[in-house]
Motif scaffolding. Sequence first.
Motif, PDB file in Angstrom:
ATOM      1  N   LEU A 116       0.919  -1.279   0.067  1.00 31.06           N
ATOM      2  CA  LEU A 116      -0.137  -0.191  -0.156  1.00 31.06           C
ATOM      3  C   LEU A 116       0.931   1.260  -0.098  1.00 31.06           C
ATOM      4  N   ALA A 137      -6.160   0.044  -4.125  1.00 29.76           N
ATOM      5  CA  ALA A 137      -5.439  -1.440  -3.443  1.00 29.76           C
ATOM      6  C   ALA A 137      -6.275  -2.480  -3.645  1.00 29.76           C
ATOM      7  N   TYR A 143      -3.927   0.590   7.731  1.00 31.16           N
ATOM      8  CA  TYR A 143      -3.697   0.857   6.339  1.00 31.16           C
ATOM      9  C   TYR A 143      -4.176   2.337   6.045  1.00 31.16           C
TER      10      TYR A 143
END
Length: 239
Positions: free
Chosen positions: A31, A58, A77
């Motif tokens: 990511l 993603a 994330y």
Amino acid sequence: MTTCAVHPDEVLKALLDKGNRRDKDEKLRKLHELCATEYARHSQGARDLSQANMSRIAESHGLFKARAIYNKQSEDYANIIDAWAAYNGPKSNKMPQKKTFPERYDFLKKIEDPAVRSLCQIALVERDKLKAELNLLKSKTQVVVDMRPLGAEIAKGSRNVAVIEMAAQLTDSEHKALEAALDPTNLGRRMWRLGDTGEVVDERDRFVFLPGFATAIRKILGLPVQQSLLAPAKEGKRT
């Protein structure tokens, strides 16, 4: 130019130091790379490092579902994405160009959805166009509609009533069929011929069609009647 002193690399390092599972660390690194690619690909104003956009990217790379970015379990994330968004700096606040409406359409501004507002405006413009065309037609006090067949000739009557000539009422195939009935070549194949009073007779002078047949067809076709009598009668009496 950035407005955040903390580089996303440092945020990634701090997240990896938490001792996560190996697969999660791999996803965090991936990511981070995707955000770096987005950062390098565009200028500051054109970069979209929002959670919504980066989570969709993603998902396209098989990391996680885009909607999962808003879950508590996906907080790390989200932190990576937010770090890049902060590092990119705030987007320039360009005022969106407002669509100008004619005064009679001002009420459309109350419609919040831009797509619905646009559709309503298109419908109203089309309505106004049709109303203008209708008003133009209404302004004409007399409209002449000529539905006569092409090539029709109007016979003059004492009551000034238009009468379409018979020949103009025939279709092309009907016209050709009647002409073929008087064609000498056609008649000759059957050993027939035209008599001097418009009859059609066979090789023994017997009537195939009675007198007046040829003249009637020529009148229907609008041809000179005299031309039907060009074929001379066979000498001798009919049997």
